[in-house]
Design a protein around this motif. Structure first.
Motif, short mmCIF file in Angstrom:
data_model
loop_
_atom_site.label_atom_id
_atom_site.label_comp_id
_atom_site.label_asym_id
_atom_site.label_seq_id
_atom_site.Cartn_x
_atom_site.Cartn_y
_atom_site.Cartn_z
N VAL A 48 46.60 76.65 51.50
CA VAL A 48 47.85 76.64 52.03
C VAL A 48 48.00 75.34 53.03
CG1 VAL A 48 49.64 77.63 53.57
CG2 VAL A 48 48.15 79.06 52.14
N VAL A 49 47.21 75.23 53.78
CA VAL A 49 47.20 73.91 54.71
C VAL A 49 46.99 72.71 54.13
CG1 VAL A 49 46.52 72.84 56.94
CG2 VAL A 49 47.02 75.51 56.75
N GLN B 64 55.76 78.34 58.96
CA GLN B 64 56.61 78.96 57.97
C GLN B 64 55.76 79.68 56.78
OE1 GLN B 64 59.22 76.56 55.61
NE2 GLN B 64 60.92 78.29 55.32
N ALA B 65 54.70 78.77 56.43
CA ALA B 65 53.84 79.41 55.17
C ALA B 65 53.16 80.27 55.70
CB ALA B 65 53.11 78.23 54.62
N TYR B 66 52.62 80.29 57.01
CA TYR B 66 51.80 81.49 57.36
C TYR B 66 52.53 82.67 57.37
CZ TYR B 66 47.53 79.11 59.08
OH TYR B 66 46.48 78.17 59.09
N ALA B 67 53.80 82.86 57.70
CA ALA B 67 54.61 83.96 57.81
C ALA B 67 54.89 84.39 56.23
CB ALA B 67 55.90 83.61 58.28
N THR B 68 54.59 83.74 55.32
CA THR B 68 55.14 84.16 53.98
C THR B 68 53.97 84.19 52.85
OG1 THR B 68 55.72 81.97 53.23
CG2 THR B 68 57.51 83.52 54.21
N ARG C 107 53.62 71.27 61.37
CA ARG C 107 53.38 72.36 62.11
C ARG C 107 54.41 73.24 61.96
NH1 ARG C 107 50.46 69.57 67.61
NH2 ARG C 107 48.72 68.80 66.33
N ALA C 108 55.54 72.72 61.65
CA ALA C 108 56.72 73.82 61.36
C ALA C 108 56.37 74.36 59.88
CB ALA C 108 58.01 73.00 61.24
#
Length: 245
Positions: A45-46, A104-108, A99-100
């Protein structure tokens, strides 16, 4: 996050060996987990978001290149490499946007690594985390999948030490924080820099290839870097380190 190294009790030596085996029947006394790509399936993801943001700014790089060049290393070292290669500073907007987008990606999208919760339930060896991630990102990732409270306060970021992986600093710091001799430690790592850092710290290290970012050939790269074993699933650990259970 711990702020005092409290390195009393840290012993920098190799374990006594016979025929390639550690003589102590209690090894490992401490298991040190990397975070990204080991506890959480976050590298894919990152690294994708990082590639997209660099490319948007004009520094064209693919997700695969970000994984190969920067996975396992602190952000500050990635930025230094990019700036040297690019010949210009990375603008502040990059940090704000990445970072934003990570939050957001971590939440989904973020997933806990399969089998880690069951492993932690059954281990009797001490455990901690030693990661290249900066503290806020480290806590966010572990919190998102419900793991932070299982490790806190034994969560160490490379931002607390002078040099990131492949230097041994973060693992030596973690061993000192946990008051564990380095020879009693086992590191679980998914990156070549992490494997090299663990060996430089005088620790044994198992490679891990359970993350979605691990491409064909990654197992061989971890072995070439010095990993003693490479596992794809945490269920493999029970027969490899029976004294830890």
């Amino acid at each position: 996050m711990p702020h005092d190294p409290e390195a009393a009790g840290m012993v920098l030596h190799r374990p006594a060996m016979r025929d390639g085996q550690v003589l102590s029947q209690n090894w490992p006394g401490l298991i040190i987990f990397d975070c990204d790509g080991v506890l959480i399936d976050s590298e894919i993801v990152v690294c994708r978001l990082t590639a997209e943001e660099f490319t948007r700014l004009g520094y064209r790089v693919s997700t695969e290149e970000v994984i190969a060049r920067f996975a396992g290393r602190p952000e500050r070292e990635m930025i230094a490499d990019v700036e040297a290669d690019w010949g210009r500073p990375v603008p502040e907007a990059f940090f704000t946007r990445i970072r934003a987008r990570v939050e957001q990606a971590y939440a989904t999208e973020l997933e806990i690594m399969p089998g880690i919760a069951d492993l932690l339930d059954s281990l009797r060896a001490a455990v901690c985390v030693a990661s290249s991630a900066y503290p806020a990102k480290l806590k966010l990732g572990l919190d998102t999948v419900g793991l932070y409270k299982r490790f806190a306060p034994n969560v160490v970021s490379a931002s607390l030490v002078a040099q990131g992986k492949p230097a041994p600093d973060v693992f030596i710091y973690a061993a000192g924080w946990m008051r564990a001799p380095t020879a009693d430690c086992l590191v679980i790592e998914d990156s070549v820099p992490g494997v090299r850092a663990a060996l430089a710290a005088g620790m044994r290290v198992f490679g891990f290839t359970g993350g979605r970012h691990c491409a064909p050939g990654h197992r061989e790269r971890l072995l070439e870097a010095g990993a003693e074993q490479v596992i794809e699933s945490f269920s493999d650990l029970r027969h490899l380190i029976p004294a830890a259970f």
